[in-house]
Write an enzyme that holds these catalytic residues in place. Structure first.
Site, PDB file in Angstrom:
ATOM      1  CG  PHE A 133      -2.007   0.991   1.341  1.00 40.03           C
ATOM      2  CD1 PHE A 133      -3.033   0.738   0.625  1.00 40.03           C
ATOM      3  CD2 PHE A 133      -2.038   2.335   1.976  1.00 40.03           C
ATOM      4  CE1 PHE A 133      -4.255   1.664   0.734  1.00 40.03           C
ATOM      5  CE2 PHE A 133      -2.806   3.155   1.922  1.00 40.03           C
ATOM      6  CZ  PHE A 133      -3.986   2.861   1.104  1.00 40.03           C
ATOM      7  CG  ASP A 202      -0.312  -1.966   7.136  1.00 42.36           C
ATOM      8  OD1 ASP A 202      -1.525  -2.559   7.660  1.00 42.36           O
ATOM      9  OD2 ASP A 202      -0.272  -1.022   6.902  1.00 42.36           O
ATOM     10  CE1 TYR A 227      -9.565   3.383   6.460  1.00 44.81           C
ATOM     11  CE2 TYR A 227      -8.747   4.663   8.096  1.00 44.81           C
ATOM     12  CZ  TYR A 227      -8.651   4.059   6.932  1.00 44.81           C
ATOM     13  OH  TYR A 227      -7.424   4.499   6.082  1.00 44.81           O
ATOM     14  CE  LYS A 228      -8.270   0.138   4.830  1.00 45.90           C
ATOM     15  NZ  LYS A 228      -6.662   0.258   4.656  1.00 45.90           N
ATOM     16  NE  ARG A 399     -10.182  -2.648  -2.771  1.00 47.12           N
ATOM     17  CZ  ARG A 399      -9.595  -2.165  -1.967  1.00 47.12           C
ATOM     18  NH1 ARG A 399      -8.612  -2.376  -1.472  1.00 47.12           N
ATOM     19  NH2 ARG A 399     -10.093  -1.023  -1.160  1.00 47.12           N
TER      20      ARG A 399
HETATM   21  C1  LIG Z   1      -6.029   1.431   4.359  1.00 48.78           C
HETATM   22  C2  LIG Z   1      -4.626   1.018   4.770  1.00 48.78           C
HETATM   23  C3  LIG Z   1      -3.784   2.079   5.272  1.00 48.78           C
HETATM   24  C4  LIG Z   1      -4.513   3.392   5.991  1.00 48.78           C
HETATM   25  O1  LIG Z   1      -3.665   4.378   6.479  1.00 48.78           O
HETATM   26  P1  LIG Z   1      -4.216   5.382   7.104  1.00 48.78           P
HETATM   27  O2  LIG Z   1      -3.251   6.120   7.757  1.00 48.78           O
HETATM   28  O3  LIG Z   1      -5.392   5.371   7.734  1.00 48.78           O
HETATM   29  O4  LIG Z   1      -4.804   6.418   6.020  1.00 48.78           O
HETATM   30  C5  LIG Z   1      -2.450   1.959   5.494  1.00 48.78           C
HETATM   31  N1  LIG Z   1      -2.005   0.441   4.938  1.00 48.78           N
HETATM   32  C6  LIG Z   1      -2.644  -0.379   4.300  1.00 48.78           C
HETATM   33  C7  LIG Z   1      -2.125  -1.510   4.061  1.00 48.78           C
HETATM   34  C8  LIG Z   1      -4.082  -0.048   4.223  1.00 48.78           C
HETATM   35  O5  LIG Z   1      -4.653  -1.101   3.739  1.00 48.78           O
END
Ligand SMILES: *Cc1c(COP(=O)(O)O)cnc(C)c1O
Length: 440
Positions: A133, A202, A227-228, A399
Site C-alpha cells: 500500500f 501491516d 475503519y476497515k 475489488r
Molecule cells: C487502509 C490502509 C492504510 C491506511 O492508512 P491511514 O493512515 O489510515 O490512512 C495503511 N496501510 C494499508 C496496507 C492499508 O490498507
C-alpha cells in the site's frame, strides 16, 4: 433495469442455516444496497450513534473534564487494545488503539530500525513489496532518507532470496490491498528470523477479516486499521502491537506526553511508559474511540455465536464460503464477458476480498473499463471499489470486500446478477460512468 433471476433455494438455505446470520442486525445497512466495500470502510454499527451521542451529551456535556476518569476516557487506548488483541492473537496489555495506521507505522518502523541497528549495525536495507500500500512505502521512504538506508522493493515470490545479511527490517502488508493475496505470516517470520531481520506487519486488510496468531507466529511488530473490517467509522483510530520482547527495549520517535510513564506528573524530562503505552503520542480523539469501541463490539458479538468462542474462526469459514460462491457464480454467469480473477483461489493464500481485472476496451479514450463498470454497479446499489493499475504489469481492478458479518449468500447472488447485466447490456459504457470522482 431488467429483473434479476431469483436466488436459488440452495443459497437461500445456506443463509437460513447460517449460525452467524443474526450479526447482520447489528448494522445499519441502507435499503437497496449490497455492500461489498467493508474492506475499505466498514458500515455503521447500530449501537454507534447512541454511544457517540451519549459520549457527546452526557460524558462531555455533563461530565466535562471529570469524564477522563469517570467515563474511562483515559484508558480507552488500552481497553480497546485488549479487545483488538483477542482478534489478532495477542495477549491483553500488548495492543493500543491510537492514531492512524500511517502514523503508527512510522512509530514501529522507527523502533524496528532502531532495534536492527543495535543488534546488527551495518545492515542498510529495509525490504518491502513493490505492490505494498503506498502510504506504507511513503513512510518507509521518509525513514530511509533520514537514516541513510535503502528501501528495496521486491515481488512477493522474491522474499526468500532477498532476505540476506544486509536486511535490517522486512515490512509487509499481510493481505495485499489490491489482489487480496495473503502471506503465510509464520513462515515469513521464521525465514526473517533466520536471516536476522525484524518483521513489521501491516494488518489493515487482516484484522477482523482473517484469524491471526501474531504472537505465536513470531512476528516482531504490527499495525492495523480501525475503519476497515473493525467497523470503527471514517478515520477511526488504528492500532499498534509490539512483541513484549521488544516493548521495553526500544523507543519510538513520537515521544509525546501520553507515552510518558506519568503524563500528569508534568515533569520536564521524558520517561517512557512501560509496555505498549509507550506507543501512544498525544491525546486521543475520544468521540472516534467511542465509535471504534462500538465497531469492535460487533466483532466480539460473533464470539457468542461461534463454536469455542473463536469469532475469527467462524467468520473466516463464512468469508471463504461466500468468496468461493462469488468466484464460482462470476465464472459461470459472466463467462466470456472479460473478467479475470486476480485473487488467489487457494484458501491459505487469500484474505477476505476478491478482485477482478477486466479485459475489454474502455468506452472512452484514456478511460478505464473497470472504473466504468464499478460506477455502473454503484449506481445499481452494488458497492465495491476500483483500484487503478500501473498501466503495465498491474491491471486496473474491480475489488469486492467479502464481509461475513452482514453479507448473505443471496447478496452474492444478486451482486453477480447485477454485474452480469451491467457487462452484458453494455450499460457500463454510458458516459456518466466514465466521469472520475475524487475518491474511488
Ligand atoms: C487502509 C490502509 C492504510 C491506511 O492508512 P491511514 O493512515 O489510515 O490512512 C495503511 N496501510 C494499508 C496496507 C492499508 O490498507
Amino acid at each position: 433495469m431488467t429483473a434479476l433471476t431469483a436466488c436459488p433455494a440452495e443459497l437461500r438455505r445456506l443463509d437460513a442455516e447460517d449460525p452467524l446470520r443474526s450479526l447482520r442486525e447489528l448494522f445499519e445497512l441502507p435499503q437497496g444496497v449490497i455492500y461489498l466495500d467493508g474492506n475499505s470502510l466498514g458500515p455503521l454499527p447500530r449501537a454507534a450513534p447512541q454511544r457517540v451521542a451519549d459520549a457527546v451529551s452526557r460524558q462531555w456535556g455533563q461530565g466535562l473534564i471529570r469524564s477522563w476518569n469517570s467515563a474511562g476516557w483515559f484508558d480507552m487506548p488500552q481497553r480497546l487494545g485488549d479487545k483488538i488483541a483477542t482478534l489478532v492473537g495477542a495477549d491483553p496489555g500488548e495492543v493500543v488503539a491510537t492514531d492512524s495506521t500511517s502514523i503508527n507505522l512510522y512509530k514501529v518502523l522507527s523502533a524496528a530500525l532502531h532495534g536492527a541497528e543495535r543488534d546488527h549495525p551495518g545492515r542498510k536495507i529495509l525490504l518491502s513489496e513493490r505492490s505494498n500500500f503506498p502510504t506504507d512505502l511513503y513512510i518507509a521512504q521518509s525513514l530511509c532518507a533520514q537514516r541513510g538506508l535503502t528501501l528495496k522493493l521486491i515481488e512477493p515470490e522474491e522474499i526468500d532470496g532477498a532476505l540476506n545479511v544486509e536486511v535490517a527490517v522486512l515490512m509487509l502488508t499481510h493481505v495485499n490491498y489490491r489482489t487480496g493475496a495473503m502471506h503465510d505470516m509464520a513462515e515469513v517470520n521464521r525465514k526473517a528470523r533466520l536471516a536476522g531481520a525484524l518483521t513489521v506487519w501491516d494488518l489493515a486488510h487482516s484484522a477482523g477479516a482473517v484469524p491471526l496468531e501474531l504472537k505465536a507466529s513470531g512476528a516482531d511488530f504490527a499495525v492495523g486499521c480501525g475503519y476497515k473490517f473493525l467497523n470503527g467509522g471514517p478515520g477511526a483510530p488504528a492500532f499498534v502491537w509490539i512483541h513484549p520482547r521488544h516493548s521495553e527495549q526500544l523507543s519510538q520517535p513520537l515521544s509525546g506526553w501520553w507515552s510518558h510513564a506519568a503524563p500528569f506528573a508534568f515533569t520536564p524530562e521524558y520517561q517512557p511508559a512501560k509496555g505498549i503505552t509507550r506507543y501512544l503520542c498525544g491525546t486521543q480523539p475520544i468521540l472516534s474511540m467511542v465509535a471504534l469501541d462500538a465497531g469492535l463490539d460487533t466483532l466480539l458479538a460473533a464470539r457468542d455465536l461461534a463454536p469455542a468462542g473463536q469469532p475469527m474462526v467462524a467468520l473466516r469459514a463464512k468469508s471463504l464460503a461466500l468468496s468461493d460462491c462469488f468466484i464460482q457464480l462470476v465464472e459461470q454467469h459472466c463467462q466470456g464477458l472479460g473478467l479475470r480473477l486476480i485473487t488467489p483461489r487457494n484458501h491459505k493464500q487469500r484474505g477476505s476480498e476478491v478482485s477482478w481485472a477486466l479485459d475489454v476496451p474502455a468506452a472512452v479514450p484514456s478511460g478505464s473499463s473497470a472504473y466504468a463498470v464499478m460506477q455502473a454497479l454503484i449506481a445499481r446499489g452494488v458497492i465495491g471499489d476500483f483500484r487503478a493499475g500501473d498501466g503495465d504489469a498491474q491491471p486496473d481492478i474491480l475489488r469486492f470486500g467479502i464481509t461475513p458479518m452482514y453479507l448473505r449468500f443471496a447478496d452474492i447472488w444478486n451482486a453477480v446478477e447485477h454485474l452480469r447485466q451491467v457487462l452484458q447490456g453494455g450499460e457500463w459504457q454510458r458516459p456518466e460512468f466514465a466521469r472520475k470522482q475524487a475518491v474511488t
